[in-house]
Design an enzyme around this catalytic site. Structure first.
Site, short mmCIF file in Angstrom:
data_model
loop_
_atom_site.label_atom_id
_atom_site.label_comp_id
_atom_site.label_asym_id
_atom_site.label_seq_id
_atom_site.Cartn_x
_atom_site.Cartn_y
_atom_site.Cartn_z
N GLY A 12 77.15 62.04 -23.66
CA GLY A 12 76.61 61.21 -22.60
C GLY A 12 77.62 60.78 -21.54
O GLY A 12 77.47 59.73 -20.92
N ILE A 92 64.57 72.46 -24.22
CA ILE A 92 63.77 73.07 -23.15
C ILE A 92 62.49 72.24 -23.01
O ILE A 92 61.88 71.86 -24.01
CB ILE A 92 63.38 74.52 -23.53
CG1 ILE A 92 64.64 75.35 -23.77
CG2 ILE A 92 62.48 75.12 -22.45
CD1 ILE A 92 65.30 75.92 -22.57
N HIS A 109 73.42 70.58 -13.86
CA HIS A 109 73.66 71.86 -14.54
C HIS A 109 75.07 72.32 -14.17
O HIS A 109 75.44 72.30 -12.99
CB HIS A 109 72.61 72.89 -14.08
CG HIS A 109 72.80 74.23 -14.70
ND1 HIS A 109 72.45 74.51 -16.00
CD2 HIS A 109 73.32 75.39 -14.20
CE1 HIS A 109 72.76 75.77 -16.27
NE2 HIS A 109 73.28 76.32 -15.19
N THR A 141 61.75 71.36 -12.27
CA THR A 141 60.39 71.93 -12.18
C THR A 141 60.14 72.69 -13.47
O THR A 141 60.96 72.69 -14.37
CB THR A 141 60.32 72.91 -10.98
OG1 THR A 141 61.31 73.93 -11.21
CG2 THR A 141 60.60 72.21 -9.67
N ASP A 145 66.25 75.31 -14.86
CA ASP A 145 67.40 75.28 -13.96
C ASP A 145 67.07 75.89 -12.60
O ASP A 145 67.84 76.68 -12.06
CB ASP A 145 68.59 76.05 -14.59
CG ASP A 145 69.00 75.46 -15.93
OD1 ASP A 145 69.47 76.22 -16.79
OD2 ASP A 145 68.82 74.23 -16.10
C1 GRF Z 1 77.86 68.80 -19.27
O1 GRF Z 1 78.63 69.96 -19.07
C2 GRF Z 1 76.64 68.89 -18.40
O2 GRF Z 1 76.84 69.70 -17.26
C3 GRF Z 1 75.63 69.51 -19.29
O3 GRF Z 1 75.88 68.94 -20.57
C4 GRF Z 1 77.31 68.79 -20.70
C5 GRF Z 1 77.63 67.56 -21.49
O4 GRF Z 1 77.31 66.45 -20.70
N1 GRF Z 1 74.31 69.23 -18.80
P1 GRF Z 1 77.51 64.91 -21.24
O5 GRF Z 1 78.99 64.70 -21.47
O6 GRF Z 1 76.73 64.78 -22.55
O7 GRF Z 1 76.98 64.10 -20.12
#
Ligand code: GRF
Length: 198
Positions: A12, A92, A109, A141, A145
């Site tokens: 997170g 998903i 992403h 959407t 991605d």
């Molecule tokens: C990150 O690389 C983000 O781009 C992808 O999940 C990875 C971990 O994100 N969506 P986080 O540290 O859990 O925010």
């Protein structure tokens, strides 16, 4: 004041950046951090910040995405969010879910979309001999991605880069890009922007 729910699956770090940005004259505030994974490290970070948290475990619903998503929607809508942010959320989502939040759900992403949708984006970019990578915040959407791009940050790929080294440099930019993209989105500004170099 816009109410923001953030969905996570892991550490997170993007959620923390978003939560810590929503102060002062920012037009939005976090109202919920939800994870599909009860062990997600981000849940403790959200709780430390006084944000209500919830877990909707996908495993009991294995094979029944609709049931999982119905449970997600029930818990999320209890928090009455105006905006949903996916932040390292690794499930998903079908059209049933994306349609319910159409126009008010965004995601980060770790690639320069439309290149490298899906997983292992940094390894694929290095393998393909790209000279730059980066991250994208986009509206969500039904297509994975694929929604309208809100903002991007570009990161050079170095000759000897490993996917891990590149990922950590991109993550630094994610933590700058996502808060800026959320603020614009909360202000009703959906024009695409490129994050200035820091
Ligand atoms: C990150 O690389 C983000 O781009 C992808 O999940 C990875 C971990 O994100 N969506 P986080 O540290 O859990 O925010």
């Amino acid at each position: 004041m816009k109410r923001v729910a953030i969905l996570i699956s892991g550490g997170g770090s993007n959620m923390v950046s978003l939560v810590d940005s929503m102060t002062g004259d920012h037009p939005a505030r976090p109202v919920l951090v939800l994870s599909n994974n009860a062990d997600a490290g981000g849940l403790a970070k959200a709780a430390e910040r006084g944000i209500p948290t919830a877990v909707v475990d996908h495993r009991p619903h294995r094979g029944d995405r609709a049931a999982f998503e119905a449970e997600l929607i029930k818990v999320i809508d209890d928090a009455r969010p105006d905006i949903l942010c996916l932040a390292g959320f690794m499930r998903i989502l079908t059209e049933g879910f994306t349609g319910h939040y159409a126009g008010r759900m965004i995601n980060i992403h770790p690639s320069l979309l439309p290149k490298y949708r899906g997983l292992h984006t940094h390894a694929r970019a290095i393998e393909a001999g790209e000279t730059e990578a980066g991250c994208t915040v986009h509206e969500v959407t039904a297509e994975l991605d694929d929604g309208p791009i809100l903002g991007q940050a570009r990161v050079p790929i170095r000759p000897d880069d490993t996917p891990e080294a590149l990922a950590s440099r991109v993550l630094v930019q994610e933590h700058r890009l996502y808060p800026m993209a959320l603020r614009r989105f909360a202000e009703g500004n959906r024009t695409t922007f490129d994050l200035p170099a820091d």
